[in-house]
Scaffold this motif. Structure first.
Motif, PDB file in Angstrom:
ATOM      1  N   ALA A  43       0.838  -1.203   0.000  1.00 18.45           N
ATOM      2  CA  ALA A  43       0.000   0.000   0.000  1.00 18.45           C
ATOM      3  C   ALA A  43       0.869   1.247   0.000  1.00 18.45           C
ATOM      4  O   ALA A  43       1.825   1.361   0.769  1.00 18.45           O
ATOM      5  N   ALA A  44       0.527   2.177  -0.895  1.00 14.78           N
ATOM      6  CA  ALA A  44       1.225   3.459  -0.946  1.00 14.78           C
ATOM      7  C   ALA A  44       0.177   4.563  -1.047  1.00 14.78           C
ATOM      8  O   ALA A  44      -0.964   4.326  -1.463  1.00 14.78           O
ATOM      9  N   VAL A  45       0.552   5.771  -0.652  1.00 13.07           N
ATOM     10  CA  VAL A  45      -0.386   6.909  -0.702  1.00 13.07           C
ATOM     11  C   VAL A  45       0.192   8.006  -1.587  1.00 13.07           C
ATOM     12  O   VAL A  45       1.411   8.201  -1.660  1.00 13.07           O
ATOM     13  N   THR A  46      -0.708   8.700  -2.265  1.00 16.07           N
ATOM     14  CA  THR A  46      -0.346   9.757  -3.207  1.00 16.07           C
ATOM     15  C   THR A  46      -1.232  10.959  -2.942  1.00 16.07           C
ATOM     16  O   THR A  46      -2.434  10.799  -2.721  1.00 16.07           O
ATOM     17  N   ALA A  47      -0.649  12.163  -2.982  1.00 19.60           N
ATOM     18  CA  ALA A  47      -1.413  13.380  -2.688  1.00 19.60           C
ATOM     19  C   ALA A  47      -1.641  14.214  -3.934  1.00 19.60           C
ATOM     20  O   ALA A  47      -0.711  14.500  -4.682  1.00 19.60           O
ATOM     21  N   ILE A  48      -2.921  14.592  -4.130  1.00 20.54           N
ATOM     22  CA  ILE A  48      -3.294  15.573  -5.151  1.00 20.54           C
ATOM     23  C   ILE A  48      -3.581  16.870  -4.399  1.00 20.54           C
ATOM     24  O   ILE A  48      -4.514  16.921  -3.589  1.00 20.54           O
ATOM     25  N   ILE A  49      -2.768  17.884  -4.663  1.00 26.56           N
ATOM     26  CA  ILE A  49      -2.922  19.165  -3.959  1.00 26.56           C
ATOM     27  C   ILE A  49      -2.962  20.295  -4.992  1.00 26.56           C
ATOM     28  O   ILE A  49      -2.021  20.431  -5.790  1.00 26.56           O
ATOM     29  N   PHE A  50      -4.018  21.061  -4.982  1.00 27.00           N
ATOM     30  CA  PHE A  50      -4.097  22.244  -5.851  1.00 27.00           C
ATOM     31  C   PHE A  50      -3.930  23.502  -5.005  1.00 27.00           C
ATOM     32  O   PHE A  50      -4.391  23.540  -3.863  1.00 27.00           O
ATOM     33  N   ASN A  51      -3.282  24.515  -5.596  1.00 27.92           N
ATOM     34  CA  ASN A  51      -3.225  25.791  -4.878  1.00 27.92           C
ATOM     35  C   ASN A  51      -4.443  26.633  -5.253  1.00 27.92           C
ATOM     36  O   ASN A  51      -5.321  26.198  -6.003  1.00 27.92           O
ATOM     37  N   GLU A  52      -4.495  27.851  -4.722  1.00 30.24           N
ATOM     38  CA  GLU A  52      -5.692  28.690  -4.905  1.00 30.24           C
ATOM     39  C   GLU A  52      -5.870  29.109  -6.361  1.00 30.24           C
ATOM     40  O   GLU A  52      -6.955  29.522  -6.772  1.00 30.24           O
ATOM     41  N   LYS A  53      -4.796  28.988  -7.166  1.00 26.36           N
ATOM     42  CA  LYS A  53      -4.903  29.332  -8.593  1.00 26.36           C
ATOM     43  C   LYS A  53      -5.231  28.112  -9.456  1.00 26.36           C
ATOM     44  O   LYS A  53      -5.212  28.196 -10.684  1.00 26.36           O
ATOM     45  N   GLY A  54      -5.453  26.973  -8.817  1.00 26.15           N
ATOM     46  CA  GLY A  54      -5.792  25.771  -9.575  1.00 26.15           C
ATOM     47  C   GLY A  54      -4.595  25.039 -10.137  1.00 26.15           C
ATOM     48  O   GLY A  54      -4.749  24.142 -10.978  1.00 26.15           O
ATOM     49  N   LYS A  55      -3.384  25.400  -9.666  1.00 23.64           N
ATOM     50  CA  LYS A  55      -2.180  24.690 -10.129  1.00 23.64           C
ATOM     51  C   LYS A  55      -1.937  23.472  -9.239  1.00 23.64           C
ATOM     52  O   LYS A  55      -2.173  23.500  -8.024  1.00 23.64           O
ATOM     53  N   LEU A  56      -1.435  22.419  -9.877  1.00 26.11           N
ATOM     54  CA  LEU A  56      -1.210  21.140  -9.192  1.00 26.11           C
ATOM     55  C   LEU A  56       0.217  21.088  -8.634  1.00 26.11           C
ATOM     56  O   LEU A  56       1.178  21.398  -9.344  1.00 26.11           O
ATOM     57  N   LEU A  57       0.315  20.674  -7.380  1.00 25.40           N
ATOM     58  CA  LEU A  57       1.627  20.577  -6.727  1.00 25.40           C
ATOM     59  C   LEU A  57       2.266  19.223  -7.043  1.00 25.40           C
ATOM     60  O   LEU A  57       1.721  18.177  -6.709  1.00 25.40           O
TER      61      LEU A  57
END
Ligand SMILES: [Zn+2]
Length: 179
Positions: A43-57
């Protein structure tokens, strides 16, 4: 030597007799002592994070395999840890960020070469909301980070099947705010 596990796990870890893998390459069996070992996906975990401008980290890998490639924050789930705890720990360890909310999104199978052997994982993807990016810095096994436009990411340059499939799926979303 091929990268299949059956070529690397030949001897029983309990009695050291020679063992065999089943035809699907999923389980190792020792006929001498009866030891039976299943090669499950880690099992592994992955993060989807967007900033306030909708850009993906996204992050730059600071470790092998695929040193320097664009990837998502995340990592393996430790024994005894929940996936929710793991994603919060990884984001803190790699980026010094503390999401205010994490929500499970989808899972993507992956396989990669490590120590000459194919390792199977199941990447559990969480959408993570971060209100404050002011403390962000790259740490641990990450050598940098970038905020990218999802649609401009060249999927062919991404290091793993799961990362390619995640970005592919995001690129097909009509409204990223809904994921
Ligand atoms: Zn044995």
């Amino acid at each position: 030597m091929t990268t299949q596990p059956a070529n690397h796990y030949k001897y029983c870890p309990r009695c050291a007799a020679r063992g065999v893998f089943d035809a699907q390459n999923k389980a190792f069996k020792c006929h001498n002592c009866g030891f039976h070992f299943f090669l499950n996906s880690s099992a592994a975990v992955t993060a989807i994070i967007f900033n306030e401008k909708g850009k993906l980290l996204m992050v730059r890998r600071g470790i092998e395999p695929h040193y320097g490639a664009l990837d998502f924050p995340g990592g393996f789930v430790d024994p005894g840890e929940s996936a929710e705890q793991a994603i919060l720990r990884e984001i803190k360890e790699e980026l010094n960020l503390e999401p205010v909310k994490v929500k499970y999104w989808a899972s993507f199978p992956n396989e990669y070469l490590y120590s000459g052997t194919i390792v199977h994982t199941i990447d559990l993807v969480f959408c993570c909301k971060v209100d404050d990016f002011s403390a962000i810095k790259h740490l641990d096994d990450v050598m940098g980070f970038e905020f990218v436009d999802v649609c401009s990411v060249d999927v062919k340059q991404l290091p793993f099947l799961s990362v390619q499939n995640i970005v592919n799926t995001l690129q097909k979303q009509k409204n990223l705010a809904n994921i």
